[in-house]
Design an enzyme around this catalytic site. Structure first.
Site, PDB file in Angstrom:
ATOM      1  N   GLU A 130       0.839  -1.209   0.000  1.00  0.00           N
ATOM      2  CA  GLU A 130       0.000   0.000   0.000  1.00  0.00           C
ATOM      3  C   GLU A 130       0.871   1.255   0.000  1.00  0.00           C
ATOM      4  O   GLU A 130       0.559   2.254  -0.667  1.00  0.00           O
ATOM      5  CB  GLU A 130      -0.935   0.008   1.215  1.00  0.00           C
ATOM      6  N   SER A 227      -0.129  -9.716   6.900  1.00  0.00           N
ATOM      7  CA  SER A 227      -1.306  -8.846   6.908  1.00  0.00           C
ATOM      8  C   SER A 227      -1.108  -7.741   7.940  1.00  0.00           C
ATOM      9  O   SER A 227      -1.088  -7.996   9.144  1.00  0.00           O
ATOM     10  CB  SER A 227      -2.550  -9.672   7.245  1.00  0.00           C
ATOM     11  N   SER A 228      -0.971  -6.509   7.456  1.00  0.00           N
ATOM     12  CA  SER A 228      -0.672  -5.381   8.351  1.00  0.00           C
ATOM     13  C   SER A 228      -1.740  -5.241   9.432  1.00  0.00           C
ATOM     14  O   SER A 228      -1.429  -5.142  10.614  1.00  0.00           O
ATOM     15  CB  SER A 228      -0.580  -4.095   7.518  1.00  0.00           C
TER      16      SER A 228
END
Ligand code: SF4
Length: 311
Positions: A130, A227-228
């Site tokens: 992202e 997964s942040s």
């Protein structure tokens, strides 16, 4: 007789509207165009989701150039730098954008600040797709990444009166507030997002985890290590006093963690399917007499439309 164990189930948990939309885009693209359909980067950061879509005919690649030009390619929910659609267009590929609309909103904000001549600070984690996507909306050097309060204290802008900040959508709400405070203390005129960049799903899942972890000895977070938002849930749980473990599925649970425990909290990151939560509870039930208690801190009604070509 099995020992008694209370399971506190955090609500909301699991899939958010952006993940739900991204997965549907891949499923419908396979239905419409046939397999294989290419996906640039993991569509969402969850091993089970990725494996299931692979079995349906999705092929995951890291760059547009790795996919053949005559097959559709989908951009993941995390968003992509502008160079990705540009490359797809130059190769005359059919591409579909599964970027979450809340990530696209940050891209638009960054562009707006850039157009207004502001220097942009992005609060986020280096290397996360992202962050790569958001920085890649603008020419190199237009966006400075900061990750910590220390970075906020030492960052030197060209013009301290003309700075703006945007953030990654899946950060820790509390950590980010500290970084923003540090920026505001140095640059009181800093331009901020109209509405939080940290998305509703991240915020709501962290709030629910705080409520659950404060009452639990152990917290189980279903989600993948890349997964942040899932990693943040485990961190928030630890800070709220629980021993937190991030696990991909029921097989990741070590029952020794629950020795002598009376209350365990369970949640799932925004990319983790509910079936994994059910699986872990079933596994706990094999060894404990479970009382299930749902801890509900918010109602979510957000949903996003599919691209018109697939709707
Ligand atoms: Fe969108 Fe937030 Fe879900 Fe990410 S976690 S896909 S930003 S709703």
């Amino acid at each position: 007789m099995k020992p008694a164990l209370t399971v506190l189930l955090a609500t909301p948990r699991g899939f958010c509207a952006g993940v739900d939309r991204a997965i549907q885009i891949v499923e419908r693209a396979i239905e419409k165009y046939g397999a294989p359909v290419y996906v640039r980067h993991e569509i969402v950061h969850n091993r089970h989701v990725v494996e299931r879509l692979k079995a349906m005919g999705a092929v995951f690649v890291e760059e547009v150039g790795e996919a053949p030009a005559d097959r559709p390619i989908i951009f993941s929910a995390h968003g992509v730098p502008k160079s990705a659609p540009a490359e797809a267009r130059s190769r005359r590929m059919l591409y579909l954008d599964a970027t979450c609309p809340l990530v696209s909103k940050v891209h638009v904000e960054a562009q707006r600040h850039y157009d207004a001549g502001r220097e942009i600070v992005l609060i986020g984690h280096a290397g996360h797709p992202e962050v790569v996507g958001t920085m890649g909306q603008l020419p190199e050097g237009a966006v400075q990444l900061i990750e910590t309060v220390e970075d906020a204290r030492t960052f030197t802008p060209r013009d301290p009166s003309n700075v703006a900040f945007v953030t990654q959508t899946t950060l820790s709400v509390d950590d980010t507030a500290e970084i923003v405070d540090a920026l505001r203390a140095r640059f009181p005129q800093i331009a901020a997002p109209h509405k939080e960049d940290i998305c509703y799903a991240t915020t709501n899942r962290q709030e629910a985890v705080k409520a659950v972890a404060a009452r639990s000895e152990v917290l189980l977070v279903l989600g993948s290590a890349n997964s942040s938002n899932s990693v943040r849930l485990a961190e928030v749980g630890r800070r709220s006093g629980a021993r937190a473990y991030l696990i991909d599925d029921a097989d990741g649970l070590d029952l020794a963690w629950l020795d002598g425990v009376r209350t365990v909290g369970v949640t799932a990151g925004a990319s983790a399917p509910e079936v994994l939560v059910e699986g872990v509870i079933d596994r706990i039930r094999e060894s404990f007499d479970v009382t299930l208690d749902e801890v509900d801190t918010a109602r979510e009604t957000v949903s996003f439309k599919l691209p018109r070509v697939l709707a």
